[in-house]
Motif scaffolding. Structure first.
Motif, PDB file in Angstrom:
ATOM      1  N   GLY A  16       0.809  -1.221   0.000  1.00  0.00           N
ATOM      2  CA  GLY A  16       0.000   0.000   0.000  1.00  0.00           C
ATOM      3  C   GLY A  16       0.836   1.263   0.000  1.00  0.00           C
ATOM      4  O   GLY A  16       0.344   2.351  -0.320  1.00  0.00           O
ATOM      5  N   ASN A  37      -1.148  -6.545  -1.401  1.00  0.00           N
ATOM      6  CA  ASN A  37      -1.528  -6.790   0.004  1.00  0.00           C
ATOM      7  C   ASN A  37      -1.098  -5.639   0.898  1.00  0.00           C
ATOM      8  O   ASN A  37       0.028  -5.145   0.782  1.00  0.00           O
ATOM      9  N   ASP A  38      -1.984  -5.223   1.753  1.00  0.00           N
ATOM     10  CA  ASP A  38      -1.603  -4.316   2.842  1.00  0.00           C
ATOM     11  C   ASP A  38      -2.724  -4.330   3.864  1.00  0.00           C
ATOM     12  O   ASP A  38      -3.881  -4.170   3.502  1.00  0.00           O
ATOM     13  N   PHE A  39      -2.376  -4.536   5.100  1.00  0.00           N
ATOM     14  CA  PHE A  39      -3.433  -4.553   6.106  1.00  0.00           C
ATOM     15  C   PHE A  39      -3.809  -3.136   6.528  1.00  0.00           C
ATOM     16  O   PHE A  39      -4.696  -2.944   7.348  1.00  0.00           O
ATOM     17  N   GLY A  40      -3.105  -2.169   5.923  1.00  0.00           N
ATOM     18  CA  GLY A  40      -3.487  -0.780   6.138  1.00  0.00           C
ATOM     19  C   GLY A  40      -3.268  -0.291   7.544  1.00  0.00           C
ATOM     20  O   GLY A  40      -3.853   0.702   7.971  1.00  0.00           O
ATOM     21  N   GLY A  41      -2.420  -0.984   8.276  1.00  0.00           N
ATOM     22  CA  GLY A  41      -2.233  -0.630   9.676  1.00  0.00           C
ATOM     23  C   GLY A  41      -1.380   0.601   9.878  1.00  0.00           C
ATOM     24  O   GLY A  41      -0.750   1.101   8.969  1.00  0.00           O
ATOM     25  N   SER A  75       1.121 -11.399   9.741  1.00  0.00           N
ATOM     26  CA  SER A  75       1.488 -12.116  10.965  1.00  0.00           C
ATOM     27  C   SER A  75       0.390 -13.091  11.406  1.00  0.00           C
ATOM     28  O   SER A  75       0.491 -13.697  12.473  1.00  0.00           O
ATOM     29  N   ASN A 100       7.390  -8.037   1.806  1.00  0.00           N
ATOM     30  CA  ASN A 100       7.884  -6.677   2.043  1.00  0.00           C
ATOM     31  C   ASN A 100       7.218  -5.977   3.227  1.00  0.00           C
ATOM     32  O   ASN A 100       7.715  -4.969   3.712  1.00  0.00           O
ATOM     33  N   ALA A 101       6.087  -6.531   3.716  1.00  0.00           N
ATOM     34  CA  ALA A 101       5.351  -5.849   4.787  1.00  0.00           C
ATOM     35  C   ALA A 101       6.246  -5.643   6.002  1.00  0.00           C
ATOM     36  O   ALA A 101       7.040  -6.513   6.355  1.00  0.00           O
ATOM     37  N   ARG A 200       8.256   5.676   4.558  1.00  0.00           N
ATOM     38  CA  ARG A 200       7.810   6.079   5.897  1.00  0.00           C
ATOM     39  C   ARG A 200       8.752   5.524   6.960  1.00  0.00           C
ATOM     40  O   ARG A 200       8.901   6.076   8.026  1.00  0.00           O
ATOM     41  N   MET A 201       9.401   4.390   6.634  1.00  0.00           N
ATOM     42  CA  MET A 201      10.283   3.768   7.625  1.00  0.00           C
ATOM     43  C   MET A 201      11.556   4.556   7.854  1.00  0.00           C
ATOM     44  O   MET A 201      12.141   4.497   8.908  1.00  0.00           O
TER      45      MET A 201
HETATM   46  P1  ADP Z   1       8.703   0.484   3.514  1.00  0.00           P
HETATM   47  O1  ADP Z   1       8.227   0.945   2.196  1.00  0.00           O
HETATM   48  O2  ADP Z   1      10.072   0.945   3.882  1.00  0.00           O
HETATM   49  O3  ADP Z   1       8.567  -1.017   3.666  1.00  0.00           O
HETATM   50  P2  ADP Z   1       6.241   1.537   4.694  1.00  0.00           P
HETATM   51  O4  ADP Z   1       5.891   1.719   6.147  1.00  0.00           O
HETATM   52  O5  ADP Z   1       5.998   2.682   3.751  1.00  0.00           O
HETATM   53  O6  ADP Z   1       7.766   1.130   4.677  1.00  0.00           O
HETATM   54  O7  ADP Z   1       5.477   0.277   4.112  1.00  0.00           O
HETATM   55  C1  ADP Z   1       5.281  -0.893   4.831  1.00  0.00           C
HETATM   56  C2  ADP Z   1       3.883  -1.363   4.553  1.00  0.00           C
HETATM   57  O8  ADP Z   1       3.658  -2.617   5.227  1.00  0.00           O
HETATM   58  C3  ADP Z   1       2.818  -0.396   5.074  1.00  0.00           C
HETATM   59  O9  ADP Z   1       1.952  -0.040   4.010  1.00  0.00           O
HETATM   60  C4  ADP Z   1       2.100  -1.182   6.162  1.00  0.00           C
HETATM   61  O10 ADP Z   1       0.711  -0.901   6.242  1.00  0.00           O
HETATM   62  C5  ADP Z   1       2.334  -2.611   5.715  1.00  0.00           C
HETATM   63  N1  ADP Z   1       2.218  -3.566   6.824  1.00  0.00           N
HETATM   64  C6  ADP Z   1       2.708  -3.432   8.080  1.00  0.00           C
HETATM   65  N2  ADP Z   1       2.407  -4.500   8.836  1.00  0.00           N
HETATM   66  C7  ADP Z   1       1.694  -5.335   8.040  1.00  0.00           C
HETATM   67  C8  ADP Z   1       1.078  -6.604   8.240  1.00  0.00           C
HETATM   68  N3  ADP Z   1       1.148  -7.209   9.432  1.00  0.00           N
HETATM   69  N4  ADP Z   1       0.433  -7.176   7.208  1.00  0.00           N
HETATM   70  C9  ADP Z   1       0.357  -6.557   6.001  1.00  0.00           C
HETATM   71  N5  ADP Z   1       0.905  -5.352   5.746  1.00  0.00           N
HETATM   72  C10 ADP Z   1       1.566  -4.743   6.745  1.00  0.00           C
END
Ligand code: ADP
Length: 255
Positions: A16, A37-41, A75, A100-101, A200-201
């Motif tokens: 996401g 995939n993204d849980f949007g957390g 997770s 990548n999440a 964002r990280m």
């Molecule tokens: P980076 O691009 O450096 O990996 P970001 O924080 O921009 O850092 O992206 C990481 C993504 O992973 C975020 O969109 C976040 O919502 C997603 N994410 C975090 N934890 C989970 C999870 N448990 N399951 C699915 N997606 C996750």
């Protein structure tokens, strides 16, 4: 020969935002059908809506690509299995996986709570294991798979405040080293990428001038190479500004 992914089905977790989003767009532009995939957390690992994934799916569709959104929390193994089942039902297989999440819960070691450790291990290390596990049997059956796991310089050299994250990322390299060997007979290739990019990280960790040079899109070509037919068979590939010192091709058999 130019890399293409026509007819391939890909899952990109955490797609996401940031790196995952760039990889999903890159894969779709080269013909893959992509599960975004993204849980949007939130950054602290608490759950939310899957709006970010849906937005990326819209971007892909507008550009003429094929994608579906998925809100699995990596997770949670049941949710990961359901994501893989949904992709397989819809598109017949999962051929490519980008794990990548991720989340951060940085604290100096003295202040780090056990829950800060557990949460980061759950999302990064267990989550990566779950995603690999859920796609593995299908890849074995079809004699084909390309898996890219996201590690970090933090896992190799260590960053202050990241005892949890560094341990998880080093563990991901350990996982890759085993899966790369166990996958070989059936043309499943498993590699890691160690990116340095502005997401964002990293926005709180790096100076603004550095961040301008470090677009997530700069990492995507390295990931697409590791997902291609000619991917190496066991590599940790440093990608992005300042990470060239990390390149470590362990084996290149099969190229
Ligand atoms: P980076 O691009 O450096 O990996 P970001 O924080 O921009 O850092 O992206 C990481 C993504 O992973 C975020 O969109 C976040 O919502 C997603 N994410 C975090 N934890 C989970 C999870 N448990 N399951 C699915 N997606 C996750």
């Amino acid at each position: 020969m130019a890399i293409r992914f026509d007819g391939r089905v890909a899952i990109v977790t955490g797609a996401g935002n940031g790196l995952g989003r760039a990889h999903a767009l890159g894969l779709a532009a080269l013909g893959a059908k992509v599960v975004v995939n993204d849980f949007g957390g939130a950054r602290d690992g608490t759950g939310g809506s899957m709006t970010a994934a849906e937005t990326v799916v819209e971007e892909i569709r507008k550009a003429g690509g094929t994608a579906m959104a998925d809100g699995a929390d990596v997770s949670n193994y049941e949710q990961v299995q359901a994501m893989v089942a949904k992709a397989t039902e819809e598109w017949g297989s999962v051929d490519l996986l980008v794990a990548n999440a991720g989340i951060l819960r940085d604290k100096s070691f003295g202040k780090m709570e056990l829950s800060d450790f557990q949460k980061v291990i759950d999302v990064h290390l267990a989550g990566t294991f779950y995603c690999c596990k859920a796609v593995w049997d299908g890849m074995k059956e079809r004699n084909y798979g390309r898996i890219v796991l996201t590690t970090s310089s933090s896992g190799m050299f260590g960053n202050f405040g990241q005892a949890n994250y560094g341990a998880a990322k080093a563990g991901i390299v350990g996982l890759m080293n085993v899966l790369a060997q166990e996958g070989r007979k059936t043309d499943i290739r498993v590699n890691t990428v160690s990116p340095t990019a502005a997401t964002r990280m990293t926005e709180e960790l790096l100076p603004p001038q550095a961040l301008q040079l470090m677009k997530p899109e700069a990492i995507t070509p390295a990931v697409l190479f590791l997902l291609s037919e000619n991917a190496p068979t066991r590599t940790t590939l440093g990608a992005g500004a300042g990470s060239f010192a990390q390149i470590k091709i362990i084996e290149t058999e099969g190229i």
